[in-house]
Design an enzyme around this catalytic site. Structure first.
Site, PDB file in Angstrom:
ATOM      1  N   GLU A 221       0.813  -1.215   0.000  1.00 40.71           N
ATOM      2  CA  GLU A 221       0.000   0.000   0.000  1.00 40.71           C
ATOM      3  C   GLU A 221       0.849   1.268   0.000  1.00 40.71           C
ATOM      4  O   GLU A 221       0.494   2.265  -0.640  1.00 40.71           O
ATOM      5  CB  GLU A 221      -0.972  -0.004   1.181  1.00 40.71           C
ATOM      6  CG  GLU A 221      -1.964  -1.154   1.185  1.00 40.71           C
ATOM      7  CD  GLU A 221      -2.810  -1.264  -0.069  1.00 40.71           C
ATOM      8  OE1 GLU A 221      -2.928  -0.260  -0.818  1.00 40.71           O
ATOM      9  OE2 GLU A 221      -3.350  -2.347  -0.324  1.00 40.71           O
ATOM     10  N   GLN A 251       1.819  -9.233 -17.485  1.00 35.38           N
ATOM     11  CA  GLN A 251       1.214 -10.452 -16.963  1.00 35.38           C
ATOM     12  C   GLN A 251      -0.294 -10.325 -16.992  1.00 35.38           C
ATOM     13  O   GLN A 251      -0.845  -9.227 -17.003  1.00 35.38           O
ATOM     14  CB  GLN A 251       1.714 -10.789 -15.561  1.00 35.38           C
ATOM     15  CG  GLN A 251       1.253  -9.882 -14.441  1.00 35.38           C
ATOM     16  CD  GLN A 251       1.820 -10.281 -13.076  1.00 35.38           C
ATOM     17  OE1 GLN A 251       3.033 -10.397 -12.907  1.00 35.38           O
ATOM     18  NE2 GLN A 251       0.951 -10.494 -12.097  1.00 35.38           N
TER      19      GLN A 251
END
Length: 316
Positions: A221, A251
């Site tokens: 975060e 990805q």
């Protein structure tokens, strides 16, 4: 709700990681034109740093003052000082590339491992100049909180932020919906700036619960708070998203648990996904690196949108 979000929430009982940063980001883009304008400027600056058209102005390590707001409904949620200090220790390892597990990065990416040159300390002085241990504690009647920022205001059962130009605000509480944490990207309102972490995913002892008991939710975060995106680009597994960092492989979507190397998606063979990156969704024990490109984006934030913190850190 996207299919990817539905999947992650439905598997929360199986300990999948879920971060609400993009949910907050999209809400602010929809509701706040000023935020949208700020984000455009911040991203243009980040691109210049990531492409090495601009380089970091700072030469040494930045030490950022942190205030941890513990907002608790039950005694268990009122986490100990020791649990808080354990989280600061993890941040100081991860943001200096001094974490013991960094050696587990596959050899093909070892040269990309980068030291963000950021350290953190619990604030020593509060906004009024009084000595502090950098921790506030507030009892709330709210059973839990969500990504709506209610935990960030005393009037809605939380705790008001300390000045965001001086402190990194971290709120620790019980989050609902299987949410581990969320952050506000640079460019938002000061009153809601910072990161929020559920108490069972914070630090390495006390109420921290496996597989999120390594302090890496907060690392993830704080990465968002410093303008890092999820490594897969948040495109609902379409292989067309981007985290705007050239040295992280494309990805398909988030990786959960602890994958085995290589894990190939989106035609990224032979090396596959960089699932050990802090900005994926893997278990705490399976993530242990930032790349040079990600550090360039953090440099851009610290030189510009979060520049005030670099000036204040020494005295607070």
């Amino acid at each position: 709700m996207s299919d990817a979000q539905s999947f992650l929430r439905s598997t929360s009982a199986d300990y999948s990681r879920w971060c609400g940063a993009m949910e907050v980001h999209r809400r602010l883009l929809d509701r706040n034109p000023e935020y949208a304008g700020n984000r455009a400027l911040i991203e243009n600056t980040a691109f210049a740093y990531e492409r090495r058209e601009r380089i970091a102005a700072r030469q040494g390590v930045i030490d950022i003052p942190v205030v941890v707001h513990v907002v608790h409904n039950t005694p268990q949620q009122n986490i100990s000082d020791a649990q808080i200090h354990s989280q600061i220790d993890v941040l100081n390892q991860d943001f200096r590339s001094q974490n013991p597990d960094v050696g587990n990065v596959p050899g093909v990416w070892q040269e990309l491992v980068a030291d963000p040159r950021i350290e953190f300390h619990l604030a020593r002085t509060d906004p009024l100049g009084r000595p502090t241990d950098g921790i506030t504690r507030s009892q709330t009647s709210n059973a839990d909180f969500d990504t709506d920022d209610m935990v960030k205001f005393t009037l809605s059962g939380g705790m008001d932020a300390w000045p965001a130009d001086t402190y990194l605000n971290v709120w620790v509480c019980l989050l609902r919906r299987g949410l581990l944490g969320y952050a506000q990207f640079p460019g938002g309102a000061a009153s809601t700036d910072g990161v929020v972490i559920t108490h069972t995913g914070f630090g390495t002892n006390g109420t921290a619960t496996a597989p999120f008991d390594g302090g890496r939710t907060t690392t993830h975060e704080v990465g968002h708070w410093l303008n890092l995106r999820h490594i897969w680009g948040d495109d609902d597994e379409g292989c067309s998203g981007s985290d705007f960092v050239a040295d992280t492989p494309n990805q398909a979507g988030p990786n959960l648990g602890a994958p085995r190397f290589p894990h190939v998606t989106c035609g990224n063979a032979p090396d596959g996904d960089m699932f050990m990156n802090y900005m994926d969704y893997t278990d705490d024990a399976a993530m242990f690196m930032f790349t040079e490109g990600q550090v360039a984006r953090m440099d851009a934030a610290l030189d510009n949108a979060r520049q005030s913190l670099t000036r204040q850190a020494v005295s607070v």
